[in-house]
Enzyme design. Structure first.
Site, mmCIF file in Angstrom:
data_model
loop_
_atom_site.group_PDB
_atom_site.id
_atom_site.type_symbol
_atom_site.label_atom_id
_atom_site.label_comp_id
_atom_site.label_asym_id
_atom_site.label_seq_id
_atom_site.Cartn_x
_atom_site.Cartn_y
_atom_site.Cartn_z
ATOM 1 C CG ASN A 11 -15.823 10.232 -93.077
ATOM 2 O OD1 ASN A 11 -16.118 11.426 -93.216
ATOM 3 N ND2 ASN A 11 -16.561 9.389 -92.371
ATOM 4 C CD1 TRP A 12 -10.588 14.031 -94.818
ATOM 5 C CD2 TRP A 12 -10.805 16.147 -95.536
ATOM 6 N NE1 TRP A 12 -9.641 14.244 -95.785
ATOM 7 C CE2 TRP A 12 -9.746 15.534 -96.244
ATOM 8 C CE3 TRP A 12 -11.124 17.480 -95.828
ATOM 9 C CZ2 TRP A 12 -9.005 16.203 -97.218
ATOM 10 C CZ3 TRP A 12 -10.397 18.154 -96.791
ATOM 11 C CH2 TRP A 12 -9.345 17.516 -97.477
ATOM 12 C CE LYS A 13 -15.416 9.694 -88.995
ATOM 13 N NZ LYS A 13 -15.495 8.788 -87.859
ATOM 14 C CG HIS A 98 -20.233 7.256 -91.164
ATOM 15 N ND1 HIS A 98 -20.210 7.489 -89.817
ATOM 16 C CD2 HIS A 98 -18.970 6.890 -91.508
ATOM 17 C CE1 HIS A 98 -18.987 7.275 -89.367
ATOM 18 N NE2 HIS A 98 -18.212 6.920 -90.374
ATOM 19 C CD GLU A 100 -18.950 9.325 -86.938
ATOM 20 O OE1 GLU A 100 -18.806 10.167 -87.839
ATOM 21 O OE2 GLU A 100 -17.995 8.632 -86.499
ATOM 22 C CD GLU A 170 -16.695 3.095 -91.613
ATOM 23 O OE1 GLU A 170 -15.531 3.474 -91.765
ATOM 24 O OE2 GLU A 170 -17.645 3.869 -91.433
ATOM 25 N N GLY A 176 -13.174 5.643 -84.297
ATOM 26 C CA GLY A 176 -12.687 6.768 -83.498
ATOM 27 C C GLY A 176 -12.297 6.379 -82.081
ATOM 28 C CB SER A 216 -9.282 2.563 -84.927
ATOM 29 O OG SER A 216 -10.134 3.316 -84.085
ATOM 30 N N GLY A 237 -11.017 7.627 -91.011
ATOM 31 C CA GLY A 237 -11.465 8.861 -90.366
ATOM 32 C C GLY A 237 -10.273 9.641 -89.851
ATOM 33 N N GLY A 238 -9.975 9.485 -88.556
ATOM 34 C CA GLY A 238 -8.936 10.274 -87.892
ATOM 35 C C GLY A 238 -7.624 10.355 -88.655
#
Ligand code: PGA
Length: 261
Positions: A11-13, A98, A100, A170, A176, A216, A237-238
């Site tokens: 997930n590149w956000k 998600h 966010e 999640e 993150g 994470s 993610g990251g």
């Protein structure tokens, strides 16, 4: 023991630009060339780069996903993107709910459920995200909150459509932040989700649905998480912004699947 196919999503956000998205997609395609044979690997770039990333992935077998979708077919919904638009770009998967979107943008369970229904009706594969906040965890509400999100997200979903549904657990406090749920904590919630699916649908559906862990996940903790019996891969993610790190997480999913059977 399970024959669920491992699934790892990147997930590149709201990261990358046209050039870095193109480069990252090409690097992921090369780094995951062998893994696509026995794992589902998906990248979720920002909307504006979907087409560039589709072209960069080419026939690599790495799938193209979108980070969100709107439930209406078309019309006066400024800023939104429909299922048909995603299908037009060869998108196969979409993330819905998600944290966010739930907690930063303010999406409700009702809206998320409408999106899940529309995406499944339209033929997309859906990654439905669920998970508790730190406050809820500390109040002992982890399972209550997470299972309520599962129930609300899947309200009215036909059992036949479950084949195209993936859940992602999640915990919000792990996203993150560098804090990962312990593998045991994650396994406990994954097992509770599977038990809920069994009550709601049937044992076969519950055994078949894949549940990813997200929050994470890094190359050095992926193996331990994926070795747990109810953790079928990760939503990353990251670490998905670095092709080598992502590939090594994909590789951990393959090793874990080999160890399980
Ligand atoms: P993270 O994000 O790996 O950066 O914690 C995971 C996610 O939000 O899907």
């Amino acid at each position: 023991m399970t024959d669920r196919r491992p699934i790892v999503g990147g997930n590149w956000k709201m990261n990358t630009d046209r050039d870095t998205a193109d480069r990252l997609a090409r690097d992921v395609a090369v780094a995951c060339a062998d893994a696509v044979a026995d794992r589902d690997i998906i990248v979720f770039p920002p909307f504006p780069y979907l087409e560039a990333v589709r072209n960069a992935l080419g026939s690599s077998g790495v799938r193209l996903g979108a980070q969100d979708v709107y439930h209406e077919a078309n019309g006066a919904y400024t800023g939104e993107v429909s299922v048909a638009m995603l299908l037009d770009l060869d998108v196969s998967h979409v993330i819905i709910g998600h944290s966010e979107r739930r907690h930063v943008i303010g999406e409700s369970d009702n809206l998320i459920n409408a999106k899940v229904r529309a995406a499944l009706d339209g033929g997309l594969e859906v990654v439905l995200c669920v998970g508790e906040t730190l406050e809820q965890r500390e109040a002992g509400e982890t399972e209550a909150v997470t299972l309520a999100q599962v129930r609300a997200g899947l309200d009215g979903i036909d059992p036949n459509d479950l084949k195209r549904l993936i859940l992602a657990y999640e915990p919000v406090w792990a996203i993150g932040t560098g804090r990962t749920a312990t593998a045991d904590d994650a396994q406990t919630v994954h097992a509770a989700i599977r038990a809920e699916l069994s009550r709601r649908y049937d044992n076969t559906s519950a055994d078949t649905i894949r549940i990813q862990y997200g929050g994470s996940v890094k190359p050095d903790n992926a193996g331990e998480l994926f070795a747990r019996p109810d953790i079928d891969g990760g939503l990353i993610g990251g670490a998905s912004l670095n092709a080598d790190h992502f590939a090594s997480i994909v590789s951990a999913a393959g090793v874990a699947a080999g160890d399980r059977v």
